[in-house]
Design a protein around this motif. Structure first.
Motif, PDB file in Angstrom:
ATOM      1  N   GLU A  83       0.796  -1.225   0.000  1.00 15.35           N
ATOM      2  CA  GLU A  83       0.000   0.000   0.000  1.00 15.35           C
ATOM      3  C   GLU A  83       0.829   1.275   0.000  1.00 15.35           C
ATOM      4  O   GLU A  83       0.378   2.311  -0.453  1.00 15.35           O
ATOM      5  CB  GLU A  83      -0.939   0.008   1.213  1.00 15.35           C
ATOM      6  N   THR A  84       2.025   1.212   0.541  1.00 16.61           N
ATOM      7  CA  THR A  84       2.825   2.435   0.592  1.00 16.61           C
ATOM      8  C   THR A  84       3.859   2.482  -0.537  1.00 16.61           C
ATOM      9  O   THR A  84       4.679   3.391  -0.585  1.00 16.61           O
ATOM     10  CB  THR A  84       3.531   2.568   1.962  1.00 16.61           C
TER      11      THR A  84
ATOM     12  N   SER B 204      -8.562 -13.377   1.933  1.00 16.14           N
ATOM     13  CA  SER B 204      -8.262 -12.614   0.713  1.00 16.14           C
ATOM     14  C   SER B 204      -9.156 -11.377   0.701  1.00 16.14           C
ATOM     15  O   SER B 204     -10.352 -11.465   0.433  1.00 16.14           O
ATOM     16  CB  SER B 204      -8.529 -13.483  -0.524  1.00 16.14           C
ATOM     17  N   PRO B 205      -8.582 -10.201   1.000  1.00 15.61           N
ATOM     18  CA  PRO B 205      -9.428  -9.016   1.250  1.00 15.61           C
ATOM     19  C   PRO B 205     -10.327  -8.632   0.073  1.00 15.61           C
ATOM     20  O   PRO B 205     -11.439  -8.167   0.285  1.00 15.61           O
ATOM     21  CB  PRO B 205      -8.404  -7.914   1.522  1.00 15.61           C
ATOM     22  N   HIS B 206      -9.853  -8.809  -1.155  1.00 17.58           N
ATOM     23  CA  HIS B 206     -10.678  -8.451  -2.311  1.00 17.58           C
ATOM     24  C   HIS B 206     -11.190  -9.684  -3.037  1.00 17.58           C
ATOM     25  O   HIS B 206     -11.339  -9.698  -4.251  1.00 17.58           O
ATOM     26  CB  HIS B 206      -9.894  -7.548  -3.277  1.00 17.58           C
ATOM     27  N   ASP B 208     -13.381 -12.405  -4.769  1.00 14.43           N
ATOM     28  CA  ASP B 208     -14.660 -12.473  -5.492  1.00 14.43           C
ATOM     29  C   ASP B 208     -15.510 -13.568  -4.868  1.00 14.43           C
ATOM     30  O   ASP B 208     -14.988 -14.615  -4.510  1.00 14.43           O
ATOM     31  CB  ASP B 208     -14.414 -12.885  -6.957  1.00 14.43           C
ATOM     32  N   GLN B 290       2.221  -8.254  10.101  1.00 19.44           N
ATOM     33  CA  GLN B 290       2.425  -8.698   8.715  1.00 19.44           C
ATOM     34  C   GLN B 290       1.131  -9.183   8.055  1.00 19.44           C
ATOM     35  O   GLN B 290       1.111  -9.435   6.854  1.00 19.44           O
ATOM     36  CB  GLN B 290       3.479  -9.808   8.669  1.00 19.44           C
ATOM     37  N   ILE B 293      -2.572  -6.189   5.513  1.00 21.48           N
ATOM     38  CA  ILE B 293      -1.840  -5.936   4.261  1.00 21.48           C
ATOM     39  C   ILE B 293      -2.451  -4.832   3.421  1.00 21.48           C
ATOM     40  O   ILE B 293      -2.134  -4.705   2.238  1.00 21.48           O
ATOM     41  CB  ILE B 293      -1.748  -7.229   3.414  1.00 21.48           C
ATOM     42  N   HIS B 294      -3.342  -4.031   3.993  1.00 22.03           N
ATOM     43  CA  HIS B 294      -3.878  -2.924   3.206  1.00 22.03           C
ATOM     44  C   HIS B 294      -3.957  -1.674   4.072  1.00 22.03           C
ATOM     45  O   HIS B 294      -3.796  -1.731   5.290  1.00 22.03           O
ATOM     46  CB  HIS B 294      -5.225  -3.285   2.576  1.00 22.03           C
ATOM     47  N   ARG B 295      -4.217  -0.550   3.418  1.00 20.84           N
ATOM     48  CA  ARG B 295      -4.386   0.712   4.133  1.00 20.84           C
ATOM     49  C   ARG B 295      -5.609   0.619   5.049  1.00 20.84           C
ATOM     50  O   ARG B 295      -6.462  -0.272   4.868  1.00 20.84           O
ATOM     51  CB  ARG B 295      -4.562   1.845   3.111  1.00 20.84           C
ATOM     52  N   GLU B 304     -16.867   5.350  -4.720  1.00 20.84           N
ATOM     53  CA  GLU B 304     -16.605   4.424  -3.606  1.00 20.84           C
ATOM     54  C   GLU B 304     -15.280   4.746  -2.947  1.00 20.84           C
ATOM     55  O   GLU B 304     -15.129   4.602  -1.742  1.00 20.84           O
ATOM     56  CB  GLU B 304     -16.562   2.974  -4.090  1.00 20.84           C
ATOM     57  N   HIS B 305     -14.299   5.083  -3.761  1.00 18.97           N
ATOM     58  CA  HIS B 305     -12.974   5.404  -3.248  1.00 18.97           C
ATOM     59  C   HIS B 305     -12.580   6.769  -3.790  1.00 18.97           C
ATOM     60  O   HIS B 305     -12.568   6.974  -5.008  1.00 18.97           O
ATOM     61  CB  HIS B 305     -11.940   4.362  -3.728  1.00 18.97           C
ATOM     62  N   TYR B 309      -7.319   9.472   1.447  1.00 19.49           N
ATOM     63  CA  TYR B 309      -6.918   8.091   1.710  1.00 19.49           C
ATOM     64  C   TYR B 309      -6.256   8.003   3.086  1.00 19.49           C
ATOM     65  O   TYR B 309      -5.398   8.818   3.423  1.00 19.49           O
ATOM     66  CB  TYR B 309      -6.000   7.577   0.601  1.00 19.49           C
ATOM     67  N   VAL B 311      -3.866   6.329   4.833  1.00 16.59           N
ATOM     68  CA  VAL B 311      -2.760   5.456   4.443  1.00 16.59           C
ATOM     69  C   VAL B 311      -1.442   6.100   4.871  1.00 16.59           C
ATOM     70  O   VAL B 311      -1.330   7.341   4.938  1.00 16.59           O
ATOM     71  CB  VAL B 311      -2.798   5.220   2.904  1.00 16.59           C
ATOM     72  N   GLY B 312      -0.461   5.265   5.179  1.00 15.32           N
ATOM     73  CA  GLY B 312       0.870   5.753   5.510  1.00 15.32           C
ATOM     74  C   GLY B 312       1.388   6.648   4.398  1.00 15.32           C
ATOM     75  O   GLY B 312       1.225   6.331   3.227  1.00 15.32           O
TER      76      GLY B 312
END
Lengths: 366, 366
Positions: A83-84, B204-206, B208, B290, B293-295, B304-305, B309, B311-312
C-alpha cells in the motif's frame, strides 16, 4: 494457461514487432482478460501487465488483490505491491530502457500521466493499435460464445415482440428492470444495459429508462445486452403499442429495408464504411437522412463496443471472424424513433446474423 | 442548475487559479456529475466538459447522447459532435491557447494520448489535484446523503449479524446475490460490490464471491456497498458460523480494538496517516502486523474510493466534512481473516460514525 491464450500472446508479440512497440502495458479493458483471464478492478490501485516484446510478462497488482489471480508462469508472473509503494515506479522499472510503449485505451489518465513523468522520453500509443485488429477477428470458439449470448438475448427479444413483456401502464424503468432480469434468467451473468425509450423518448438513441409511464399508441425502442461467459450480446427491437400511424409504418419500412440491405452487404472484403453507406443511402433516399444520427454499428466481443466500427471513414475491409452490430435508426425529435439491431459475423459463406428475431414491425397490445 | 453546483463551480475556478490550471477537462468519474449533474457514459465516444478558468464551460458530447443532458446555460452549454467528427479536435479547439490543463483521473488513456498529439506543448496533470480536496469535504446535504446510504447498508448488515441471512450450505455467490438484493430493497439504486469470503477465502481481502459452499465453523467476511441517490455506502462485518476457535476470538478482539481506536483517533486536525498508524500499531503490537496488508481506509462520496486516503505517507490533516472508511483487517493466508469497516465523518464535535451496527464478533448458527 489454456493454449488459445498462449497463441494470442504469440500473435500479440508478432504484432508488437511489426508495429515497433517494445512494451505493452495492459490495465483496464478487455485486452488483459483476453490474454491472461484476469480482469483488473476499476479502482485507484493500479493493475498493469507489463509485456515486453523481448522478455517475460509481469502482472503488477496490489498485494491484497493478488490472491484473485490465477498465475501461469508460462505466460506471466505476478508482482504484488504494498500500500505504501508506488506501482507506477514498479512498472517503470520493468519497462527498463524500452521507449516504444503501448498502453490500454481504457487505462486511467492519471496513471498514464504518472508514467510519462517517470519515463519522460517514452513514446506512447494506444494498445488497441496492436491488439484491436487481433481481437476483432473472432475464432470459432469466440463466434460460438457470441452466438450463445445472442441466442439468450433473442429469447428476451422474442418475448418482447410477441407481447409477453407488458408495456402499457408500466414505466420505462420497470420494463428495463424486467428485461434485465430476463437477460439473467436466459443465462447472462451480467446485464450491460437495457435501454427502453417510449413515445418521444424513442427518438433519443441513448435514452436512459426513466419513470415515464408507457402509453397506448407509442413507439418503444428496446436496446439491451449482457455478458454471457465473457462475451457480449446486443440487440434492438422497436415495437408499437397499438396500431401505428401510417407515417410510422412508412418510416419503419424504410428502416427495415436499410437494416436488411446493410446486413446483406456485410460480406468479406467489403469496407466497413460501405456497410454504413448502404444503410445510410437507403435512409437518405427516403428523405430521412438527417434523422439517422449515429454510425451503423460497432464490433462486439469481450467488450460491448470494440473494433471494427461500421462508420464513415473506416475503410478497413471485413475479414472472416469480424463480429459487429448492424443497427441503423431513424429518430424524429420530440415525436418518435425506431432502431433495428442484429449482431452479424462476416464469414466466407457470407454474412451470418447471430440474432434471428423477426424484423417486421411488432404491434403489441400490452 | 441548483445553486450548490454553481457554488462548486466557483470553488473549482478559484482552486484552478491557485493551482495555475487554466483549463479543466472532465470526462469519466465523479467530477463531472458533481459539477453538472451529468455522468459520462463509459464508452468509446468521448464526453468531455471543457472548463476554462476564464471562459464559459462547454460539454462536448456525441450528438446522439446530447438529449440525455439537462443543459444549464448558467453553468455550461452543450456541443454535440457527429459520428464522423473527431471529438478530440473539438476539445483542442475549445482549449485554444491555454496550456496548463488538468484532465479527469479516470479519463481513458487513449483520449489523453490523442489530446497530447493535438496540443503537444500542453502541460497536463490529474484533475483530482484540483477537485480532490474540494470533493473530499462534504457539505451538510452530502453528509446526510452518505448517512442515508450508510443506514440502508446497516439494515442489511444487521440482518447478517443477527443470523437473518442464511450462510451455511449456500455458496458465497448466492449470499452475495442475496446481499445485493437486500441493498436494493433497502433503497440503493445500484449495488457496487458484495464481497463474501468464507473459510480460507476470508483471508483474501478483495475476494470475489465464488461457488464455494460455506460450511459450519468458518469465518465469513462480508464487505458490501451500493449507491443511494448518488452517494455510496460501504460496510464490512465478519461473522463466524458456529463457535469460533480461541485463536480467532483473540485475533478478532485485537481487530475490534484497533478499529475502535482508529475511529476515535479520526478527529479534525489529525493527519490521515496517523489514523492508519493507530490501527496498525495495535495490530502490530499484538503480533499480527504482517497480516494487515492494506491501508486503513479511503474517502467516500460520489465515488466508492476518493480522497482522503487513510494510508501511511498521507500527512493531510482531517478537516470537518472529510468522510472516509476505517477498515483494518487481519488475514492469515490459507486459514481465515477478519475485517471491520465503518464510514466515519470528521466533525468539530469529533469523529461521527455513520454505520451503527454492533462490532462484537457475531456467531451465527445459520
Amino acid at each position: 494457461m489454456t493454449s488459445p491464450r498462449l497463441a494470442r500472446l504469440e500473435r500479440v508479440r508478432a504484432a508488437m514487432s511489426s508495429a515497433g512497440v517494445d512494451c505493452l502495458l495492459l490495465s483496464l479493458g478487455a485486452d488483459l482478460p483476453w490474454l491472461t483471464g484476469y480482469t483488473a478492478m476499476p479502482l485507484e490501485r493500479l493493475t498493469m501487465l507489463v509485456l515486453p516484446a523481448d522478455a517475460d510478462a509481469t502482472l503488477v497488482i496490489a498485494r491484497l488483490e493478488a490472491p484473485r489471480v490465477a498465475e501461469d508462469p508460462s505466460a506471466f508472473t505476478v508482482l504484488g505491491w504494498d500500500e505504501t509503494e508506488d506501482p507506477v515506479e514498479i512498472v517503470a522499472r520493468l519497462v527498463g530502457t524500452r521507449r516504444h510503449l503501448a498502453i490500454s485505451d481504457r487505462a486511467w489518465a492519471t496513471f498514464l500521466l504518472q508514467l510519462q513523468s517517470q519515463v519522460p522520453d517514452a513514446q506512447l500509443r494506444a494498445a488497441s493499435t496492436v491488439t484491436g485488429p487481433l481481437r476483432a477477428v473472432k475464432d470459432a470458439s469466440e463466434v460460438s460464445a457470441l452466438a450463445a449470448a445472442s441466442s439468450a438475448a433473442d429469447r428476451v427479444a422474442t418475448a418482447l415482440v410477441e407481447g409477453d413483456i407488458s408495456l402499457v401502464g408500466r414505466s420505462e424503468a420497470e420494463v428495463s428492470d424486467d428485461i434485465g432480469r430476463r437477460l439473467v434468467a436466459e443465462g447472462h451473468q451480467r446485464v450491460n444495459f437495457a435501454i427502453v425509450g417510449s413515445g418521444p423518448n424513442s427518438a433519443s438513441p441513448h435514452h436512459d429508462a426513466t419513470s415515464r409511464v408507457i402509453g397506448p399508441g407509442e413507439a418503444v425502442v428496446c436496446d439491451f445486452g449482457g455478458t454471457l461467459d465473457g462475451y457480449c450480446s446486443d440487440i434492438t427491437r422497436t415495437v408499437f403499442t397499438g396500431d401505428p400511424p401510417d407515417e410510422f409504418r412508412a418510416l419503419y419500412s424504410v428502416l427495415q429495408e436499410a437494416q436488411a440491405a446493410a446486413v446483406a452487404a456485410a460480406s468479406v472484403g467489403t469496407p466497413c464504411e460501405r456497410v454504413d453507406g448502404v444503410a445510410r443511402d437507403i435512409i437518405a433516399g427516403a428523405g430521412y437522412g438527417q434523422y439517422f444520427i449515429h454510425r451503423t454499428g460497432h464490433g462486439i466481443g469481450l467488450e460491448e463496443h470494440e473494433d471494427p466500427y461500421i462508420v464513415g471513414g473506416n475503410g478497413q475491409p471485413l475479414v472472416p471472424g469480424h463480429a459487429f452490430s448492424v443497427e441503423p435508426g431513424i429518430y424524429l425529435p420530440g415525436r418518435y424513433g425506431a432502431r433495428i439491431e442484429d449482431i452479424v459475423v462476416a464469414t466466407d459463406e457470407g454474412p451470418r446474423a447471430l440474432n434471428r428475431v423477426d424484423h417486421a414491425l411488432a404491434v403489441v397490445e400490452v
